[in-house]
Design an enzyme around this catalytic site. Structure first.
Site, PDB file in Angstrom:
ATOM      1  N   THR A 145       7.923   1.170   0.571  1.00  0.00           N
ATOM      2  CA  THR A 145       7.658   0.568  -0.834  1.00  0.00           C
ATOM      3  C   THR A 145       6.833  -0.671  -0.450  1.00  0.00           C
ATOM      4  O   THR A 145       7.386  -1.479   0.148  1.00  0.00           O
ATOM      5  CB  THR A 145       8.820   0.292  -1.610  1.00  0.00           C
ATOM      6  OG1 THR A 145       9.725   1.513  -1.740  1.00  0.00           O
ATOM      7  CG2 THR A 145       8.490  -0.206  -2.947  1.00  0.00           C
ATOM      8  N   GLU A 146       5.673  -0.807  -1.125  1.00  0.00           N
ATOM      9  CA  GLU A 146       4.914  -2.056  -1.155  1.00  0.00           C
ATOM     10  C   GLU A 146       4.527  -2.464   0.449  1.00  0.00           C
ATOM     11  O   GLU A 146       4.561  -3.642   0.692  1.00  0.00           O
ATOM     12  CB  GLU A 146       5.662  -2.964  -1.740  1.00  0.00           C
ATOM     13  CG  GLU A 146       5.919  -2.914  -3.397  1.00  0.00           C
ATOM     14  CD  GLU A 146       4.873  -2.645  -4.330  1.00  0.00           C
ATOM     15  OE1 GLU A 146       3.814  -2.827  -3.911  1.00  0.00           O
ATOM     16  OE2 GLU A 146       5.143  -2.124  -5.165  1.00  0.00           O
ATOM     17  N   LEU A 147       4.313  -1.605   1.366  1.00  0.00           N
ATOM     18  CA  LEU A 147       4.231  -1.850   2.550  1.00  0.00           C
ATOM     19  C   LEU A 147       5.212  -2.501   3.178  1.00  0.00           C
ATOM     20  O   LEU A 147       4.959  -3.323   4.384  1.00  0.00           O
ATOM     21  CB  LEU A 147       2.776  -2.204   3.016  1.00  0.00           C
ATOM     22  CG  LEU A 147       1.762  -1.236   2.492  1.00  0.00           C
ATOM     23  CD1 LEU A 147       0.415  -1.962   3.112  1.00  0.00           C
ATOM     24  CD2 LEU A 147       1.772   0.162   3.003  1.00  0.00           C
ATOM     25  N   TRP A 298       2.416  -6.268   1.247  1.00  0.00           N
ATOM     26  CA  TRP A 298       0.971  -6.300   0.889  1.00  0.00           C
ATOM     27  C   TRP A 298       0.828  -7.110  -0.205  1.00  0.00           C
ATOM     28  O   TRP A 298       0.011  -7.319  -0.914  1.00  0.00           O
ATOM     29  CB  TRP A 298       0.330  -5.076   1.022  1.00  0.00           C
ATOM     30  CG  TRP A 298       0.711  -4.014  -0.231  1.00  0.00           C
ATOM     31  CD1 TRP A 298       1.661  -4.173  -0.990  1.00  0.00           C
ATOM     32  CD2 TRP A 298       0.037  -2.853  -0.446  1.00  0.00           C
ATOM     33  NE1 TRP A 298       1.743  -2.991  -1.888  1.00  0.00           N
ATOM     34  CE2 TRP A 298       0.512  -2.273  -1.567  1.00  0.00           C
ATOM     35  CE3 TRP A 298      -1.323  -2.213   0.236  1.00  0.00           C
ATOM     36  CZ2 TRP A 298       0.028  -1.284  -2.020  1.00  0.00           C
ATOM     37  CZ3 TRP A 298      -1.586  -1.047  -0.420  1.00  0.00           C
ATOM     38  CH2 TRP A 298      -1.024  -0.682  -1.474  1.00  0.00           C
TER      39      TRP A 298
END
Length: 450
Positions: A145-147, A298
């Site tokens: 999730t979300e890098l 990120w």
């Protein structure tokens, strides 16, 4: 020879309706169906369908030279199946080309990798099964999730059998190093890592239509020149972005689709190829490990967790949610488990962010609320009702020792049931084989007599 690795995130949460204090205990349905349907249909019309068709055409026209990777959350897939099944069909068509890779992630697009290893693994496994059932491929590369990534998370990911993972090329982690190489996890070198080139990625996502940008307008020719002019020894450029960049963040009127369509032509002129994460991991060795003791992501300038857990509102909501996890899983109640997934989406915490300036503008763009405080109050009202429902099955005054004992008992019972079920199937098969054997002999004997 340089290679470009395109990766696109596809996610939409189940947004919550305006849930008042007086709804607690009286109404257990939490979702804004009208808004969720309107948004997923709008995204399908503006982004998913035209972008998928364009990429399919690009793959065919380039004879398979153009390649991309996607990570589609389980929650987004549920909404597509419910409201825009034609989008799922268009992703199936892409899967058939063999030029598209689907990555694994948490089913609920959740932050569970930060607090519950068991829940994390359950969601990743469920998501991988969903991808395989819809598209006929088993993910071998992971995207959190979300890098979000840390050494500890990487160690857990390789333990789940993934050969590689993608994450952010955060400056405070890389220092002088370039993101344009394959790296590996510091805790477990078996896990290879691809790092986002955030400058080149954000040039498309955020700056493509910015008239005030000194590089405006961005053309495919110019963009491929930038990639070609990176140092010769840097042979990978990882372009990671949200799929909604195409048609939503950057509308069709900006020329974003024409820009994307022209990339393979100018890449070929510069001897630049396109690769999926798996292809890169299979052919290249890591040049070094990267040490990430604290989670990165990120999001925002900090590239940390502050977009979701940066203030007291977010932490309060997050802690209340995670405290109830063991009881939810024990309940085996399908409706509770569904709500549990939907309430874990990182978006709910993102809406509570109180950052300002440029990061604040991005947060407000995605939020359905007028303020982060409204987002917090609404979520906590929903969570209060949800916790009451869970506690009605497993009281809050049950301490951890009692809960653990009950969990072990339930798990043991499930193991016994599974074992007995397996033995029962075997006995039935043996009985069927035994009963059919005399009939076969009798039939044979009758045939000889005739």
């Amino acid at each position: 020879m340089k290679s470009v690795c395109f990766y696109f995130q596809v996610h939409q949460p189940f947004r919550l309706r305006r849930y008042r204090f007086f709804d607690i205990g009286n109404d257990h349905y939490y979702y804004d169906d009208y808004n969720n349907e309107e948004i997923i249909k709008r995204m399908a019309e503006r982004c998913y369908l035209p972008a998928n068709k364009l990429i399919l055409d690009m793959i065919k026209e380039s004879n398979g030279a153009f390649k991309v990777a996607y990570s589609i959350s389980g929650i987004a897939l549920e909404q597509m199946e419910l409201y825009v099944p034609e989008v799922v069909d268009s992703f199936r068509e892409l899967a058939k080309t063999g030029c598209v890779e689907f990555l694994a992630e948490t089913y609920a697009h959740s932050l569970t990798s930060l607090w519950d290893g068991n829940e994390f693994e359950l969601q990743v496994k469920e998501h991988a099964n969903k991808i395989q059932s819809l598209f006929g491929v088993k993910p071998t590369v992971f995207r959190n999730t979300e890098l979000i990534y840390s050494d500890e998370i990487g160690d857990r990911v390789v333990g789940m059998g993934f050969k590689g993972m993608i994450t952010e090329g955060a400056k405070h982690v890389l220092g002088w190093k370039s993101p344009n190489y394959v790296y590996c996890c510091a805790n477990n070198p078996r896990l290879k890592l691809l790092l986002k080139n955030f400058k080149l990625s954000d040039d498309v996502t955020f700056r493509f239509s910015d008239w005030g940008w000194d590089q405006f307008p961005l053309t495919a020719d110019k963009y491929m020149d930038w990639i070609a002019n990176t140092p010769p020894e840097e042979n990978i450029v990882n372009l990671f972005m949200g799929y909604e960049t195409f048609g939503e963040m950057q509308s069709a009127g900006t020329g974003i689709f024409d820009f994307l369509k022209a990339l393979p032509k100018f890449a070929a002129q510069r001897n630049i190829t396109f690769k999926t994460p798996s292809e890169i991991f299979d052919k290249q060795k890591p040049v070094d490990s990267i040490n990430v003791p604290y989670p990165i992501s990120w999001a925002d300038e900090e590239r940390d967790l502050s977009a979701w857990l940066g203030n007291e509102l977010q932490k309060e909501a997050f802690n209340k949610l995670r405290e109830i996890g063991d009881r939810v899983r024990m309940s085996k109640d399908l409706k509770l488990l569904q709500d549990w997934y939907y309430l874990q989406s990182s978006d709910h915490f993102y809406y509570m962010c109180t950052k300002y300036f440029s990061d604040g503008a991005v947060h407000s763009h995605y939020s359905p609320y007028d303020s982060p405080y409204e987002a917090f109050m609404n979520y906590m009202n929903v969570l209060s009702d949800f916790i009451d429902r869970v506690n009605s099955k497993f009281p809050a005054d049950m301490d951890n020792e009692e809960l653990n004992s009950l969990t072990q008992t339930i798990n043991a019972q499930e193991d016994v049931i599974a074992k007995l079920t397996k033995e029962n199937k075997k006995l039935k098969a043996d009985l069927k084989a035994a009963s059919s054997e005399p009939v076969a002999k009798k039939s044979t004997a009758k045939s000889k007599k005739d």
